[in-house]
Design an enzyme around this catalytic site. Structure first.
Site, PDB file in Angstrom:
ATOM      1  N   ARG A   1     -21.694  -2.167   2.238  1.00  0.00           N
ATOM      2  CA  ARG A   1     -21.054  -3.486   2.235  1.00  0.00           C
ATOM      3  C   ARG A   1     -21.360  -4.266   3.514  1.00  0.00           C
ATOM      4  O   ARG A   1     -21.353  -3.711   4.607  1.00  0.00           O
ATOM      5  CB  ARG A   1     -19.543  -3.295   2.098  1.00  0.00           C
ATOM      6  CG  ARG A   1     -18.759  -4.577   2.109  1.00  0.00           C
ATOM      7  CD  ARG A   1     -17.412  -4.400   1.491  1.00  0.00           C
ATOM      8  NE  ARG A   1     -16.465  -3.687   2.356  1.00  0.00           N
ATOM      9  CZ  ARG A   1     -15.176  -3.558   2.058  1.00  0.00           C
ATOM     10  NH1 ARG A   1     -14.702  -4.068   0.930  1.00  0.00           N
ATOM     11  NH2 ARG A   1     -14.374  -2.911   2.873  1.00  0.00           N
TER      12      ARG A   1
ATOM     13  N   ARG B   1      -9.912   6.684   4.462  1.00  0.00           N
ATOM     14  CA  ARG B   1      -9.267   5.578   3.718  1.00  0.00           C
ATOM     15  C   ARG B   1      -9.040   5.976   2.256  1.00  0.00           C
ATOM     16  O   ARG B   1      -8.019   5.636   1.666  1.00  0.00           O
ATOM     17  CB  ARG B   1     -10.120   4.306   3.816  1.00  0.00           C
ATOM     18  CG  ARG B   1     -10.033   3.670   5.205  1.00  0.00           C
ATOM     19  CD  ARG B   1     -11.153   2.693   5.450  1.00  0.00           C
ATOM     20  NE  ARG B   1     -11.087   1.520   4.615  1.00  0.00           N
ATOM     21  CZ  ARG B   1     -12.150   0.766   4.308  1.00  0.00           C
ATOM     22  NH1 ARG B   1     -13.344   1.085   4.751  1.00  0.00           N
ATOM     23  NH2 ARG B   1     -11.999  -0.288   3.557  1.00  0.00           N
TER      24      ARG B   1
ATOM     25  N   ARG C   1       0.821  -1.216   0.000  1.00  0.00           N
ATOM     26  CA  ARG C   1       0.000   0.000   0.000  1.00  0.00           C
ATOM     27  C   ARG C   1       0.853   1.264   0.000  1.00  0.00           C
ATOM     28  O   ARG C   1       0.303   2.357  -0.010  1.00  0.00           O
ATOM     29  CB  ARG C   1      -0.866   0.013   1.254  1.00  0.00           C
ATOM     30  CG  ARG C   1      -2.330  -0.387   0.993  1.00  0.00           C
ATOM     31  CD  ARG C   1      -2.990  -0.448   2.351  1.00  0.00           C
ATOM     32  NE  ARG C   1      -4.392  -0.232   2.387  1.00  0.00           N
ATOM     33  CZ  ARG C   1      -5.285  -1.210   2.487  1.00  0.00           C
ATOM     34  NH1 ARG C   1      -4.931  -2.461   2.431  1.00  0.00           N
ATOM     35  NH2 ARG C   1      -6.564  -0.923   2.616  1.00  0.00           N
TER      36      ARG C   1
ATOM     37  N   ARG D   1     -18.219  -3.825   8.535  1.00  0.00           N
ATOM     38  CA  ARG D   1     -16.904  -3.481   9.088  1.00  0.00           C
ATOM     39  C   ARG D   1     -16.977  -2.103   9.745  1.00  0.00           C
ATOM     40  O   ARG D   1     -17.586  -1.191   9.200  1.00  0.00           O
ATOM     41  CB  ARG D   1     -15.864  -3.448   7.962  1.00  0.00           C
ATOM     42  CG  ARG D   1     -15.289  -4.797   7.661  1.00  0.00           C
ATOM     43  CD  ARG D   1     -14.411  -4.793   6.426  1.00  0.00           C
ATOM     44  NE  ARG D   1     -13.372  -3.777   6.396  1.00  0.00           N
ATOM     45  CZ  ARG D   1     -12.438  -3.694   5.447  1.00  0.00           C
ATOM     46  NH1 ARG D   1     -12.425  -4.603   4.459  1.00  0.00           N
ATOM     47  NH2 ARG D   1     -11.534  -2.756   5.461  1.00  0.00           N
TER      48      ARG D   1
HETATM   49  P1  AMP Z   1      -8.388  -3.666   3.879  1.00  0.00           P
HETATM   50  O1  AMP Z   1      -9.152  -4.843   4.392  1.00  0.00           O
HETATM   51  O2  AMP Z   1      -7.360  -4.046   2.857  1.00  0.00           O
HETATM   52  O3  AMP Z   1      -9.296  -2.544   3.414  1.00  0.00           O
HETATM   53  O4  AMP Z   1      -7.555  -3.095   5.127  1.00  0.00           O
HETATM   54  C1  AMP Z   1      -8.214  -2.595   6.280  1.00  0.00           C
HETATM   55  C2  AMP Z   1      -7.259  -1.760   7.104  1.00  0.00           C
HETATM   56  O5  AMP Z   1      -6.149  -2.562   7.537  1.00  0.00           O
HETATM   57  C3  AMP Z   1      -6.619  -0.589   6.372  1.00  0.00           C
HETATM   58  O6  AMP Z   1      -7.458   0.559   6.361  1.00  0.00           O
HETATM   59  C4  AMP Z   1      -5.345  -0.381   7.199  1.00  0.00           C
HETATM   60  O7  AMP Z   1      -5.617   0.258   8.414  1.00  0.00           O
HETATM   61  C5  AMP Z   1      -4.935  -1.802   7.502  1.00  0.00           C
HETATM   62  N1  AMP Z   1      -4.073  -2.368   6.437  1.00  0.00           N
HETATM   63  C6  AMP Z   1      -4.360  -3.439   5.634  1.00  0.00           C
HETATM   64  N2  AMP Z   1      -3.372  -3.686   4.776  1.00  0.00           N
HETATM   65  C7  AMP Z   1      -2.426  -2.738   5.018  1.00  0.00           C
HETATM   66  C8  AMP Z   1      -1.165  -2.438   4.430  1.00  0.00           C
HETATM   67  N3  AMP Z   1      -0.673  -3.156   3.394  1.00  0.00           N
HETATM   68  N4  AMP Z   1      -0.470  -1.391   4.944  1.00  0.00           N
HETATM   69  C9  AMP Z   1      -0.934  -0.663   5.967  1.00  0.00           C
HETATM   70  N5  AMP Z   1      -2.123  -0.868   6.556  1.00  0.00           N
HETATM   71  C10 AMP Z   1      -2.869  -1.904   6.089  1.00  0.00           C
END
Ligand code: AMP
Length: 224
Positions: free
Chosen positions: A132, A178, A93, A167
């Site tokens: 969602r 986000r 990310r 979520r």
């Molecule tokens: P996601 O399910 O991919 O939308 O991730 C949910 C949350 O987890 C994000 O908003 C971040 O807070 C954290 N997160 C997930 N993957 C990463 C990553 N590669 N780097 C940093 N934070 C992450």
């Protein structure tokens, strides 16, 4: 047919449908999905040490520090199901994460096969994320939408009967953060991977099956 592991990155903003597509791709290609977000949500709900470290970042929609994310990825990569490859969902990310990933793979004499970028405009992402609903069963994790793809079982998963939940970070305030974080810190990866000539863009606005087919066409092109 090219040999070697199939190491894919499913790239895109939050709500682009990466998780939904990854769940179908793992079936078709027999490689696991590695979702750093799912790993973190499981850690938070189990109350583990990792969960305590990442909780505040995840709940605010901010990014977990790169070093911690790279450690999480590395221990997941050590599991035997990754020998044939993987589909990364939500990782990398940031540019430092992408560089760390390249170093980890290089040390294993491996590399990224392709980056599939699912592109969706922000206004659609907000509608998708606020509506969602996700299956609580971690072995399933199916995703629904209250208007666009509701479950037939009213609050329960059509596939496994698991309870559906929203979520915490899918609230309007956290979503705005986000998306900002995505544009500031994650979208520069598009140029990064374009420079390496391994980026493939897909329009993520259409039907799930149509997008899936486009992704499969790209992956088949990478492996033949
Ligand atoms: P996601 O399910 O991919 O939308 O991730 C949910 C949350 O987890 C994000 O908003 C971040 O807070 C954290 N997160 C997930 N993957 C990463 C990553 N590669 N780097 C940093 N934070 C992450």
């Amino acid at each position: 047919m090219k040999s070697g592991p199939l190491n894919l990155i499913l790239f895109g903003p939050p709500g682009a449908g990466k998780g939904t597509q990854a769940k179908q791709l793992i079936e078709k290609y027999g490689i696991p999905q590695i979702s750093t977000g799912e790993i973190m949500r499981e850690a938070i709900s189990s109350g583990s040490e990792l969960g305590k470290k990442v909780q505040s970042f995840v709940q605010s929609g901010g990014l977990v520090p790169d070093k911690l994310v790279l450690d999480i990825f590395q221990s997941r990569l050590d599991k035997p199901d990754c020998v044939k490859g993987f589909i990364l969902d939500g990782f990398p990310r940031t540019i430092p994460q992408a560089q760390g990933l390249e170093e980890i793979l290089l040390s294993r004499k491996s590399t990224i096969t392709g980056v599939l970028a699912v592109m969706v405009p922000d206004e659609d992402l907000i509608k998708r994320l606020t509506g969602r609903r996700i299956c609580k069963n971690p072995a399933c994790g199916a995703s629904y939408h209250v208007d666009f793809s509701p479950s037939k079982k009213n609050g329960f998963c059509d596939q496994c009967n698991g309870e559906l939940y929203q979520r915490k970070d899918d609230s309007f305030e956290v979503i705005s953060n986000r998306l900002k974080v995505y544009h500031d810190q994650t979208s520069p990866l598009i140029e990064h991977y374009e420079g390496k000539k391994i980026l493939y863009k897909v329009d993520g606005s259409g039907k799930i099956e149509v997008i899936f087919q486009k992704l499969c066409d790209i992956i088949n092109g990478l492996t033949h």
